[in-house]
Design a protein around this motif. Structure first.
Motif, short mmCIF file in Angstrom:
data_model
loop_
_atom_site.label_atom_id
_atom_site.label_comp_id
_atom_site.label_asym_id
_atom_site.label_seq_id
_atom_site.Cartn_x
_atom_site.Cartn_y
_atom_site.Cartn_z
N THR A 11 0.36 -0.97 -0.14
CA THR A 11 -0.21 0.26 0.20
C THR A 11 0.52 1.34 0.06
O THR A 11 2.11 1.11 0.93
CB THR A 11 -1.35 -0.02 1.29
OG1 THR A 11 -1.52 -1.37 1.39
CG2 THR A 11 -1.75 1.29 1.26
N VAL A 12 0.36 2.44 -0.61
CA VAL A 12 0.83 3.21 -1.03
C VAL A 12 -0.27 4.49 -0.37
O VAL A 12 -1.14 4.33 -0.98
CB VAL A 12 1.46 3.69 -2.09
CG1 VAL A 12 1.92 5.43 -2.37
CG2 VAL A 12 2.37 2.71 -2.81
N GLY A 13 -0.08 5.52 0.47
CA GLY A 13 -0.90 6.71 1.14
C GLY A 13 -1.19 7.39 -0.20
O GLY A 13 -0.22 7.67 -0.77
N ASN A 14 -2.27 8.10 0.43
CA ASN A 14 -2.54 9.53 -0.79
C ASN A 14 -2.54 11.14 0.29
O ASN A 14 -3.66 11.37 1.38
CB ASN A 14 -3.91 9.43 -1.40
CG ASN A 14 -4.34 9.83 -1.97
OD1 ASN A 14 -3.95 11.17 -2.10
ND2 ASN A 14 -5.31 9.78 -2.60
N PRO A 15 -1.89 11.64 0.21
CA PRO A 15 -1.48 12.34 1.43
C PRO A 15 -2.10 14.02 0.36
O PRO A 15 -2.72 14.86 1.25
CB PRO A 15 0.09 12.92 0.87
CG PRO A 15 0.53 12.75 -0.44
CD PRO A 15 -0.46 11.34 -0.79
N ASP A 16 -3.34 13.45 -0.67
CA ASP A 16 -3.95 14.19 -1.43
C ASP A 16 -5.98 14.05 -0.52
O ASP A 16 -6.64 14.81 -1.17
CB ASP A 16 -3.72 14.34 -2.40
CG ASP A 16 -2.66 14.76 -3.13
OD1 ASP A 16 -2.61 15.94 -2.13
OD2 ASP A 16 -2.42 14.49 -4.88
N LEU A 17 -5.77 12.92 0.41
CA LEU A 17 -6.90 12.90 0.38
C LEU A 17 -7.85 13.52 1.53
O LEU A 17 -7.14 14.63 2.09
CB LEU A 17 -7.24 11.86 1.62
CG LEU A 17 -6.61 10.02 1.10
CD1 LEU A 17 -6.27 9.05 2.81
CD2 LEU A 17 -7.65 9.58 -0.11
N ARG A 18 -9.70 13.81 1.15
CA ARG A 18 -9.91 14.22 2.08
C ARG A 18 -10.50 14.13 3.48
O ARG A 18 -11.23 12.37 2.72
CB ARG A 18 -11.27 16.04 1.56
CG ARG A 18 -10.42 16.44 0.13
CD ARG A 18 -12.27 16.94 -0.70
NE ARG A 18 -12.34 15.83 -1.67
CZ ARG A 18 -11.64 15.64 -2.90
NH1 ARG A 18 -10.81 15.41 -3.92
NH2 ARG A 18 -12.71 14.15 -3.25
N PRO A 19 -10.74 15.05 3.98
CA PRO A 19 -11.83 14.94 4.37
C PRO A 19 -13.73 14.04 4.10
O PRO A 19 -13.63 14.26 3.86
CB PRO A 19 -11.80 15.19 6.33
CG PRO A 19 -10.84 16.77 6.35
CD PRO A 19 -10.82 16.35 4.23
N GLU A 20 -13.88 13.08 5.11
CA GLU A 20 -14.93 12.01 5.17
C GLU A 20 -16.03 13.17 5.76
O GLU A 20 -15.61 13.88 6.77
CB GLU A 20 -14.94 10.90 5.08
CG GLU A 20 -15.01 10.48 4.66
CD GLU A 20 -14.40 8.72 4.86
OE1 GLU A 20 -14.32 7.74 4.48
OE2 GLU A 20 -13.73 8.43 6.24
N ARG A 21 -17.37 13.67 4.97
CA ARG A 21 -18.07 14.24 5.95
C ARG A 21 -19.83 13.58 5.99
O ARG A 21 -20.10 13.30 4.92
CB ARG A 21 -18.21 15.13 5.17
CG ARG A 21 -17.29 16.47 5.49
CD ARG A 21 -17.35 17.36 4.18
NE ARG A 21 -16.87 17.50 2.77
CZ ARG A 21 -17.57 16.94 1.94
NH1 ARG A 21 -18.98 18.54 2.05
NH2 ARG A 21 -17.57 17.18 0.50
#
Length: 629
Positions: free
Chosen positions: A429-439
């Motif tokens: 797995t590679v993370g995604n630093p551009d993720l947005r918070p879930e609402r």
């Protein structure tokens, strides 16, 4: 607009208590309940004035039904889905949301450190006073990871005087617990300890080695009033667990070959948490201040490998003011103001510590016409993500001259991405630093009705919630095109359903109970969300015997419409077989201070799975003794 079939069903279900009430002869009067205060806001609130959907499991409920782990207790609560990959790795989802959208607290302190999801594992119910389950968006009061709900576990506090006791149990393993409490007019102290060596069962279902767990927990809480207007308090807790698990077969072709018995695999978990607080009352109790510092550390490792470590630190200040000139505890109009600073760190992203500063306001109005109002607003100043405003509104109305209470709530919350989702960099797995918070945004509306002159109570609630920017795991989604990664899905993830809870004192000796959940949870593309059963039904019957010295309780749980991904072949999402499990428990008071207990788990030895490829425990028998002085 034509109402949906579920909306029509919800309306009929909500009106059913009205029909029952109309059939009751004579004028109705509200059912009389013991006063219950829950942690449902910035400060505690009486349950019968709380507008949001909730369930409280007391120590008596837990003991009567023979529930020895928190995960088993939560399976009895409407609106809660529990799925286990073995007895030591359990996820909890409220109203179809993701598992990390439920915040777990133990004595008001986050159970998981480092902004991680709390894996319920073998958390025992020994020495628990009550479990509060608050459903719906709760971020105004509890911040991130509370967008779907909160589970607050409150440990034993003790009553006036000095008391002590303990329990032992044998069956598929051994368990022991002990406690000591002392409480006087100026404060109290409670010490608790428990240990459970559960031999478990073969998770692979191949008849191989049992995969068990060995857990020890110790806790200490106290409070003291050095002066009439000052109260000091603290809580400390440490738990350690060793557990076994089996290997995954990536070349599997069916459920039976997916998990392989492997006696060499094991994991270790350590949890340490604590808090210290001080309260100061001014103006004859009309104005109170509370300052609290909290900390949680969670450590995990597999097979003696590298340890993952998450830590959360919190500093909280709360001001409460009686707007009507009355003391805070009895004010009909109350204002709460909270300022909070939370720091998270996790070695899944060692260079990316997170800090969040929040300000929250809450108004509560308890009006003479039976209408109670709770309204909250929170602003998060986040150093990593965009600032966010969450809100919550709850209404409770006890209809005069009836046994009916209407309740409704609406709110908005968020969940920040986990450190691993953002910064992972390992073999798979590679993370995604551009993720947005879930609402998460949603509402619920329900009706509670007292039945048969106060001998029964039924509550029916319809809920509707929508998640935006749902985070999902994508195979081959990493920049290298080989490893997996996480992405925000486009569109909305809708969820709606009905929660029903009822209890009835059928006779002086027989108590009956019911819990039912209907849930529809879908992804943005219309696909069914996994590990969220469409139907869950729980029935319980408890009978007093031997002149009240003994009690026998039977619990039935039926699950249908549960989907999960098959991690083999086409990796399809398929429906798991429906199942029904029956448990029995009993107790007998040998003396006033000694009680004999017994329980049978999975009485009919049902073979079933919460998750594709993972077996569940077969029939087990346990006996024990409990003492209290």
């Amino acid at each position: 607009m034509t109402p949906s079939p579920l909306s029509r069903l919800a309306l009929c279900a909500a009106l059913a208590p009205l029909a029952v009430q109309a059939q009751t002869a004579g004028p109705a009067s509200p059912i009389m309940l013991d006063t219950v205060v829950i942690s449902g806001g910035l400060s505690p609130v009486a349950a019968d004035a709380y507008g949001r959907a909730f369930t409280v499991l007391t120590a008596d409920d837990i003991e009567r039904r023979g529930l020895r782990t928190v995960q088993d207790a939560l399976r009895t609560v409407p609106g809660v889905s529990v799925s286990s990959t073995g007895s030591s790795i359990t996820q909890v989802r409220i109203r179809g949301a993701e598992a990390n959208h439920t915040l777990v607290l133990i004595d008001g302190v986050q159970a998981a450190g480092g902004a991680d999801e709390y894996v319920m594992s073998s958390l025992e119910t020994a020495n628990i006073e009550r479990i509060e389950v608050l459903r719906g968006p709760q971020s105004v009061f509890f911040g991130s990871n509370a967008s779907a709900g909160v589970i607050n576990i409150v440990t034993r506090r003790g009553r006036s005087g000095t008391h002590y006791g303990g329990a032992v149990e044998v069956g598929n393993g051994t368990a022991a617990s002990g406690w000591f409490t002392q409480r006087g007019p100026r404060g109290g102290l409670a010490f608790t300890a428990s240990a459970r060596d559960d031999k478990g069962f073969d998770q692979s279902g191949d008849g191989g080695e049992k995969d068990g767990s060995d857990r020890q927990t110790i806790g200490l809480t106290g409070d003291w009033k050095p002066a009439d207007d000052v109260t000091l308090g603290f809580t400390l807790r440490r738990a350690g667990e060793d557990y076994d698990y089996d290997a995954v077969n990536f070349g599997a072709t069916d459920a039976g070959s997916y998990l392989i018995d492997d006696p060499t695999l094991y994991g270790e978990r350590t949890e340490v948490s604590g808090a210290a607080w001080a309260e100061y009352a001014m103006l004859d109790g009309r104005l109170t201040h509370r300052l609290e510092v909290q900390g949680t550390v969670l450590k995990l490792s597999d097979n003696g490998g590298d340890e993952t470590r998450g830590e959360t630190r919190a500093l909280k200040y709360r001001l409460s003011y009686g707007l009507d000139g009355q003391p805070v505890e009895s004010a009909a109009h109350l204002l709460n103001v909270m300022v909070e600073r939370i720091d998270d760190e996790n070695n899944a992203g060692p260079d990316f510590d997170r800090r969040n500063t929040s300000v929250a306001l809450e108004y509560r109005g308890f009006l003479d016409n039976g209408l109670d109002i709770q309204a909250g607003l929170r602003r998060d100043d986040n150093e990593v993500f965009q600032d966010f405003t969450s809100w919550n509104l709850g209404l409770s109305w006890r209809i005069p001259d009836t046994a009916l209470r209407l309740h409704a709530s609406a709110g908005r919350g968020l969940v920040n991405p986990a450190f691993y989702e953002l910064y992972a960099d390992d073999t798979f797995t590679v993370g995604n630093p551009d993720l947005r918070p879930e609402r998460n945004t949603g509402f619920d509306i329900g009706i509670e009705a007292g039945l048969l002159d106060g001998r029964g109570l039924i509550d029916v609630t319809y809920f509707n919630e929508t998640m935006d920017d749902e985070i999902t795991y994508v195979f081959g989604g990493a920049p290298d095109g080989v490893r997996a990664s996480y992405v925000n899905e486009a569109g909305e993830s809708p969820r709606e359903g009905i929660e029903v809870a009822a209890r009835l004192e059928a006779t002086d000796a027989l108590d009956l109970g019911l819990a039912y959940t209907y849930l529809s949870a879908k992804g943005p593309d219309g696909s069914v969300e996994i590990r969220r059963p469409r139907h869950e039904l729980g029935l319980t019957a408890s009978l007093a015997v031997a002149g009240g010295r003994g009690r026998i309780t039977a619990d039935l749980r039926h699950v249908a419409g549960n989907y999960d991904t098959q991690f083999w072949g086409a990796f399809a999402t398929e429906e798991l077989p429906d199942f029904t499990v029956v448990n029995l428990s009993g107790g007998y008071d040998v003396t006033d201070s000694l009680r004999l207990t017994s329980r049978v788990v999975n009485l009919f030895d049902e073979e079933y799975s919460d998750v594709w490829g993972y077996a569940s425990a077969g029939r087990t028998v346990h006996v024990g003794l409990e003492t209290a002085w």
